[in-house]
Design a protein around this motif. Sequence first.
Motif, PDB file in Angstrom:
ATOM      1  N   ASN A  51       0.821  -1.199   0.000  1.00 51.49           N
ATOM      2  CA  ASN A  51       0.000   0.000   0.000  1.00 51.49           C
ATOM      3  C   ASN A  51       0.859   1.254   0.000  1.00 51.49           C
ATOM      4  O   ASN A  51       1.795   1.379   0.788  1.00 51.49           O
ATOM      5  CB  ASN A  51      -0.915   0.002   1.233  1.00 51.49           C
ATOM      6  CG  ASN A  51      -2.112   0.904   1.033  1.00 51.49           C
ATOM      7  OD1 ASN A  51      -1.956   2.084   0.800  1.00 51.49           O
ATOM      8  ND2 ASN A  51      -3.303   0.331   1.100  1.00 51.49           N
ATOM      9  N   LEU A 110      -0.506   4.564   0.092  1.00 54.99           N
ATOM     10  CA  LEU A 110      -1.243   5.753   0.523  1.00 54.99           C
ATOM     11  C   LEU A 110      -0.360   6.617   1.405  1.00 54.99           C
ATOM     12  O   LEU A 110       0.495   6.125   2.132  1.00 54.99           O
ATOM     13  CB  LEU A 110      -2.502   5.346   1.301  1.00 54.99           C
ATOM     14  CG  LEU A 110      -3.588   4.594   0.530  1.00 54.99           C
ATOM     15  CD1 LEU A 110      -4.732   4.246   1.463  1.00 54.99           C
ATOM     16  CD2 LEU A 110      -4.087   5.424  -0.639  1.00 54.99           C
ATOM     17  N   LYS A 111      -0.589   7.921   1.352  1.00 56.52           N
ATOM     18  CA  LYS A 111       0.170   8.852   2.193  1.00 56.52           C
ATOM     19  C   LYS A 111      -0.708   9.355   3.327  1.00 56.52           C
ATOM     20  O   LYS A 111      -1.833   9.788   3.112  1.00 56.52           O
ATOM     21  CB  LYS A 111       0.685  10.019   1.360  1.00 56.52           C
ATOM     22  CG  LYS A 111       1.815   9.645   0.410  1.00 56.52           C
ATOM     23  CD  LYS A 111       2.422  10.877  -0.249  1.00 56.52           C
ATOM     24  CE  LYS A 111       3.613  10.483  -1.110  1.00 56.52           C
ATOM     25  NZ  LYS A 111       4.255  11.665  -1.752  1.00 56.52           N
ATOM     26  N   THR A 135      -7.418  -1.322   3.966  1.00 54.63           N
ATOM     27  CA  THR A 135      -7.560  -0.190   3.048  1.00 54.63           C
ATOM     28  C   THR A 135      -8.453  -0.578   1.879  1.00 54.63           C
ATOM     29  O   THR A 135      -8.443  -1.727   1.428  1.00 54.63           O
ATOM     30  CB  THR A 135      -6.193   0.260   2.502  1.00 54.63           C
ATOM     31  OG1 THR A 135      -5.573  -0.831   1.810  1.00 54.63           O
ATOM     32  CG2 THR A 135      -5.288   0.723   3.632  1.00 54.63           C
ATOM     33  N   GLU A 167      -8.751   4.722  -1.564  1.00 52.61           N
ATOM     34  CA  GLU A 167      -7.990   5.738  -0.838  1.00 52.61           C
ATOM     35  C   GLU A 167      -8.491   5.907   0.594  1.00 52.61           C
ATOM     36  O   GLU A 167      -8.205   6.914   1.240  1.00 52.61           O
ATOM     37  CB  GLU A 167      -8.059   7.072  -1.584  1.00 52.61           C
ATOM     38  CG  GLU A 167      -7.352   7.029  -2.938  1.00 52.61           C
ATOM     39  CD  GLU A 167      -7.351   8.375  -3.622  1.00 52.61           C
ATOM     40  OE1 GLU A 167      -8.417   9.025  -3.644  1.00 52.61           O
ATOM     41  OE2 GLU A 167      -6.302   8.780  -4.126  1.00 52.61           O
ATOM     42  N   LYS A 168      -9.219   4.911   1.085  1.00 53.76           N
ATOM     43  CA  LYS A 168      -9.735   4.962   2.457  1.00 53.76           C
ATOM     44  C   LYS A 168      -8.979   3.991   3.355  1.00 53.76           C
ATOM     45  O   LYS A 168      -8.573   2.914   2.925  1.00 53.76           O
ATOM     46  CB  LYS A 168     -11.231   4.638   2.485  1.00 53.76           C
ATOM     47  CG  LYS A 168     -12.095   5.732   1.870  1.00 53.76           C
ATOM     48  CD  LYS A 168     -13.572   5.450   2.083  1.00 53.76           C
ATOM     49  CE  LYS A 168     -14.434   6.590   1.552  1.00 53.76           C
ATOM     50  NZ  LYS A 168     -15.875   6.352   1.779  1.00 53.76           N
ATOM     51  N   ASP A 175     -10.546   9.185   4.816  1.00 54.47           N
ATOM     52  CA  ASP A 175     -10.487   9.293   3.364  1.00 54.47           C
ATOM     53  C   ASP A 175      -9.257  10.136   3.023  1.00 54.47           C
ATOM     54  O   ASP A 175      -9.218  11.345   3.274  1.00 54.47           O
ATOM     55  CB  ASP A 175     -11.754   9.970   2.829  1.00 54.47           C
ATOM     56  CG  ASP A 175     -11.789  10.005   1.300  1.00 54.47           C
ATOM     57  OD1 ASP A 175     -10.831   9.506   0.682  1.00 54.47           O
ATOM     58  OD2 ASP A 175     -12.780  10.522   0.751  1.00 54.47           O
ATOM     59  N   THR A 176      -8.223   9.519   2.456  1.00 55.98           N
ATOM     60  CA  THR A 176      -6.961  10.205   2.195  1.00 55.98           C
ATOM     61  C   THR A 176      -6.925  10.915   0.842  1.00 55.98           C
ATOM     62  O   THR A 176      -5.907  11.509   0.477  1.00 55.98           O
ATOM     63  CB  THR A 176      -5.782   9.208   2.252  1.00 55.98           C
ATOM     64  OG1 THR A 176      -5.944   8.229   1.216  1.00 55.98           O
ATOM     65  CG2 THR A 176      -5.724   8.525   3.595  1.00 55.98           C
TER      66      THR A 176
END
Length: 362
Positions: free
Chosen positions: A261, A263-264, A296, A299-300, A359-360
């Motif tokens: 993953n 995501l930031k 995940t 983008e959550k 929510d990213t």
Amino acid sequence: MNKLQAKRHSLPIIMHLLVWLVLIILPQIIISRYSGNNNFIAWGFYVNAFIIGVIFYINYFWLVPKFYMNHKKALFFLLALAVVVCFYFVLDYSNHIFHNPERDRRIAESIEEQARNEQRFQRPPFKLMQIYGFSLLAIVIVGFSIGLRAIEQYTASEKRQKELEKEKLNSELAFLKNQVSPHFFFNTLNNIYSMVAINTDDAQAAILKLSKLMRYLLYESEHGETLLSAEVEFMRHYIDLMQLRVSQKVDIHIDLPGKQNDLKIPPLLFIPFIENAFKHGISYRDKSFIKVEMKTEAEKVYFSCENSVAKEKTEKREENHSGIGLENVKKRLELLFAGKYDLYIESSTNIFSVKLEIDTAK
């Protein structure tokens, strides 16, 4: 002053210069094109534009910021009126120099004569019409200077507010790092020291994990964002080291996503919940549990942490569970993900649980 600041300061000056350049060039282009007289210069127009510009800049640079913005509105309007009246006489004098008074008189007489012949209402004298027109223009100029200053002040205020929020966020992150570090490292080093004589391989592995935790706290968490995979790895090392001092009576269930993953997220966002679980969910006499899960979707990020409440710590539970660490996380979530997160905290006599959905997406 760096280059970016210099560019921001020079932009308004460039905009003002461009406006004046258009006012200077455009009339001459129109005159040359439609009258065919390339030698004629509209001095009257330029003098009028200059006087109107002076009225605007007096209000923009002096009257509005010094009086209007400092809640001295009555004094501001009096001074603005005085400036307008003074420059009206200057404008009137310039019109007599650059305009043909005889022509203006004939025009005014022609208008009045036409009105009488058509039996319409008596038009006001030409001078009165000139004062009326200048008054309307002055009101527009003063109002525009107020509006422009108000917009600039609002923009600057918004910028300062964002900078303050960013500084506050950084200070809270630094506080969180300091909160995680001292007692945790002290207890972990004691546990590793006791392991050295028993199992050197486990002691070496624990030291390696501790060094990775320290590296993450010192360097990786300095940035505003980090990869979720790096945060998950930090959480794994933290949990592994915390388990060194946990007895067999504690049931620990960990389900975290893999390294794929990307995501930031902000660093150290979930660790206060895990720290809180180990601090208040472990009993050395009774069976207890800690359950940490994360998954995940697109983008959550979905995170949950649940732990038993040790009986010997029940009296202090209310105070500790709402401590500085959890409050810190709530503030950071509100600053970074306002309207884009859901946090549910439930507390009972035996169980304390946290569920967090983020929510990213930018």
